[in-house]
Enzyme design. Structure first.
Site, PDB file in Angstrom:
ATOM      1  N   LYS A 209     132.672  74.777 -15.267  1.00 28.72           N
ATOM      2  CA  LYS A 209     132.006  75.230 -14.044  1.00 28.72           C
ATOM      3  C   LYS A 209     131.532  74.018 -13.241  1.00 28.72           C
ATOM      4  O   LYS A 209     131.534  72.886 -13.730  1.00 28.72           O
ATOM      5  CB  LYS A 209     130.834  76.140 -14.392  1.00 28.72           C
ATOM      6  CG  LYS A 209     129.748  75.474 -15.226  1.00 28.72           C
ATOM      7  CD  LYS A 209     128.650  76.457 -15.579  1.00 28.72           C
ATOM      8  CE  LYS A 209     127.582  75.778 -16.438  1.00 28.72           C
ATOM      9  NZ  LYS A 209     126.455  76.685 -16.735  1.00 28.72           N
TER      10      LYS A 209
ATOM     11  N   TYR B 124     115.537  51.146   5.634  1.00 31.11           N
ATOM     12  CA  TYR B 124     114.551  51.962   6.327  1.00 31.11           C
ATOM     13  C   TYR B 124     113.173  51.840   5.691  1.00 31.11           C
ATOM     14  O   TYR B 124     113.022  51.865   4.466  1.00 31.11           O
ATOM     15  CB  TYR B 124     114.966  53.433   6.281  1.00 31.11           C
ATOM     16  CG  TYR B 124     116.208  53.754   7.066  1.00 31.11           C
ATOM     17  CD1 TYR B 124     116.259  53.558   8.447  1.00 31.11           C
ATOM     18  CD2 TYR B 124     117.330  54.265   6.434  1.00 31.11           C
ATOM     19  CE1 TYR B 124     117.400  53.861   9.176  1.00 31.11           C
ATOM     20  CE2 TYR B 124     118.482  54.578   7.157  1.00 31.11           C
ATOM     21  CZ  TYR B 124     118.516  54.371   8.525  1.00 31.11           C
ATOM     22  OH  TYR B 124     119.641  54.680   9.234  1.00 31.11           O
TER      23      TYR B 124
END
Length: 396
Positions: free
Chosen positions: A59, A287
């Protein structure tokens, strides 16, 4: 489609020819080692009795490894069936030509979903009588018989009927001839815990439920309860089938299980240096200037970021490998790029490969390392790598 299959072929422009496999690795990529995957299947099967089946849990695009390629490899290596979470994942596998039995572990509830399951030959998990009625009604209209798997809740408190009501669920399913019970199963909540108390409670509950069914004259065709951790922890839990996910991909569910078999990590994450420069002491990086250089620093910009699955919370905590050396990541990790302190790495240049997860020389960084740093689990790390990172097969 979810899976990123390896790109092959060439681009020809005039007298220049470029290999596509090289072009897609110009920035960042995920390497999938099929030899390691085959090794892990062999190692897991070495624990199993000859009549115990290995179900490969693929999955979430095989935990980020690429479901189609992984499915083919594990089935070639001895897995007998597959487990996924959603109908869409099953359709993807069927469209790719995967013919093995596929169990959907997640809930399916609507008539449209039932019809899709029947069309694509997928096998659902049924956890309550209401689901049984919906499935049976649709399959009767289709005049087909659908294999279904009944789930008992023995302590996970997620999907399934409570273990002490197992007979009611089985009787309801048996009363509908359009459904064929393929297996009865449950799922452990704490199989990776060194303390087996809760796992043993769940085992006893499952055994009690099955004993009552047998006492009532019903013999289940297939029983399974063991996930990766239980498969490694206790052979008596293997029953007719084991459902193995994380261990397939070369990671151990818990440290105390790491001596059971020799697993090899299947996934590596790599990126290229895009620029190298020297900045003066006192310069802020990225940043917010979360990092300010206390000395003249050679930095390398690397073409991978949080949009690719490198968690921003690893900013200023991440380590990478370059030419067999460890280099610290500095400044805030940005959407598409991050910076490393490359002062200790001589002659670094654009195009050089940086290993974020994997091995370089004698050093290794693992998904577990990231998980420990973030206070999470390795499953989450593996599933986090986005699909703009090409999956490139190695170890063919």
């Amino acid at each position: 489609m979810l899976s990123q299959e390896p790109v092959t072929g060439v681009i020809t422009r005039g007298r220049y020819t470029y290999q596509l496999s090289e072009v897609i690795r110009h920035r960042a990529w995920v390497e999938i080692d099929r030899a390691a995957l085959r090794n892990n299947v062999r190692q897991i099967r070495s624990l199993l009795a000859p009549d115990t089946e290995l179900m490969a849990v693929i999955k979430a695009d095989a935990y980020g490894h690429g479901a189609i390629k992984v499915a083919g490899t594990v089935l070639e290596s001895g897995a007998r069936s597959l487990a996924i979470a959603t109908i869409g994942e099953g359709i993807e596998l069927r469209e790719a030509g995967i013919a093995a039995p596929i169990l959907i572990l997640g809930a399916v509830n609507t008539p449209a979903e039932v019809a899709a399951l029947a069309h694509w030959n997928l096998q659902p998990t049924l956890g309550n009588a209401e689901q049984v009625e919906v499935f049976a009604s649709v399959m009767e209209r289709l005049e087909q018989v659908l294999p279904v798997h009944l789930k008992l809740d023995t302590g996970m408190s997620r999907l399934g009927t409570l273990w002490n009501r197992a007979a009611d669920l089985v009787e309801t399913a048996l009363s509908r001839p359009s459904l064929k019970i393929a297996s009865i199963y449950s799922h452990f909540a704490t199989a990776d815990d060194p303390d087996p108390t809760i796992m043993e409670l769940q085992r006893r509950r499952f055994q009690e439920a099955i004993a009552r069914l047998r006492a009532g004259g019903y013999r289940p065709p297939c029983l399974h309860i063991a996930n990766s951790a239980a498969t490694l922890a206790d052979r008596s839990l293997h029953l007719d089938r084991v459902r193995v996910g994380l261990a397939l991909y070369g990671l151990y569910p818990a440290t105390h299980l790491s001596e059971k078999i020799a697993l090899q990590p299947v996934l590596q994450v790599k990126a290229r240096v895009s620029q190298v420069k020297t900045i003066p002491a006192g310069s802020g990086v990225s940043y917010g200037h979360q990092y300010v250089c206390d000395r003249e620093t050679k930095i390398a910009v690397v073409g991978i970021g949080y949009a690719d699955g490198v968690p921003r919370n690893l900013s200023n905590r991440l380590k990478v490998l370059v030419r067999g050396r460890v280099a610290p990541q500095i400044g805030a990790i940005t959407m598409d790029q991050l910076m490393i302190d490359a002062s200790a790495i001589p002659d670094l240049k654009p195009g050089d490969v940086v290993t974020l997860i994997g091995r370089d020389g004698g050093r290794e960084i693992t998904a577990e390392d990231w998980a420990r740093e973030l206070g999470t689990i390795s499953w989450e790390i593996l599933c986090g790598f986005k699909h703009r990172l090409p999956r490139v097969s190695v170890g063919e």
